[in-house]
Scaffold this active site. Structure first.
Site, mmCIF file in Angstrom:
data_model
loop_
_atom_site.group_PDB
_atom_site.id
_atom_site.type_symbol
_atom_site.label_atom_id
_atom_site.label_comp_id
_atom_site.label_asym_id
_atom_site.label_seq_id
_atom_site.Cartn_x
_atom_site.Cartn_y
_atom_site.Cartn_z
ATOM 1 C CG HIS A 131 34.250 51.497 -134.112
ATOM 2 N ND1 HIS A 131 35.564 51.229 -133.820
ATOM 3 C CD2 HIS A 131 33.649 50.302 -134.324
ATOM 4 C CE1 HIS A 131 35.749 49.915 -133.838
ATOM 5 N NE2 HIS A 131 34.610 49.332 -134.139
ATOM 6 C CE LYS A 135 33.732 50.403 -130.205
ATOM 7 N NZ LYS A 135 32.806 49.404 -129.645
#
Length: 232
Positions: A131, A135
């Site tokens: 990600h 995040k």
């Protein structure tokens, strides 16, 4: 439909644009430090906030009889409390670790593959999730959901992101600038290897799924999932 946005970061702004394109009205754009003024006018609320804010956002909606869809991850130790509150208040609630249509199909594929591999003990299961660097939680809620489905159909007892035990699924967590989300599940043996991967190209799929879920949830009572919304 009138929608309250609980969390107005990058995802909240994409959700706003898609909701407006679909003819909805935004009655609240709540960011950190702002209040809930306007929530009472909403037909549904969408929570894409941060782990520390999610429980407060969801409980405020349920106490105010506002159907709420939450895509925030990292707070699931309180999930059963929110389910209980929803039932007590006769409210409506959907939590999804990922609202993308493609990911929800991937969930089903993962579960089906796990059932097929259940008795093939020579294969070791690992997972990789990548990600963007903003995040906050690791591993992703999507990765945890995928791991739980594998655990339900295997001898694995848990998952770990470091120092896995023999009965843990190792999840290799990577944070790379600009990556919306990639999840790969690997079954590896001395003979061969099977990989299945879902790669998100943008935030659009997550945002559209959240808006579709809010449309579906408005006027209902109960605790649901994206499987209910999509009829999977």
């Amino acid at each position: 439909m009138k929608i309250a946005l609980l969390g107005y970061g990058k995802m909240g702004k994409v959700i706003e644009r898609i909701a407006l394109e679909r003819g909805h009205e935004i009655v609240l754009k709540k960011s950190s430090g702002s209040d809930y003024a306007g929530l009472e006018n909403a037909d549904a609320a969408i929570d894409f906030s941060i782990p520390d804010a999610a429980v407060g956002n969801i409980s405020t909606c349920l106490n105010g009889n506002i159907p709420v869809v939450s895509g925030t991850t990292g707070w699931l130790e309180h999930y059963h409390e929110m389910v209980q509150l929803c039932e007590e208040k006769g409210g409506a609630f959907i939590y999804g670790s990922n609202f993308s249509l493609g990911v929800n199909i991937f969930f089903e594929l993962n579960s089906y593959l796990a059932k097929m591999m259940e008795n093939l003990k020579d294969y070791k299961v690992t997972m990789e999730e990548i990600h963007h660097t903003q995040k906050l939680d690791a591993p992703s809620g999507t990765a945890i959901s995928l791991a739980k489905d594998i655990i339900n159909h295997s001898d694995y007892a848990g998952w770990a992101i470091e120092s896995p035990k023999k009965d843990d699924i190792f999840i290799d967590v990577k944070r790379i600038e600009g990556v919306p989300g990639t999840h790969t599940i690997t079954y590896d043996s001395a003979i061969d290897r099977i990989d299945i991967t879902h790669t998100a190209h943008s935030r659009e799929g997550f945002a559209l799924g959240a808006v579709v879920a809010a449309e579906w949830l408005a006027g209902k009572q109960g605790v649901y999932s994206m499987k209910d919304v999509l009829g999977l």
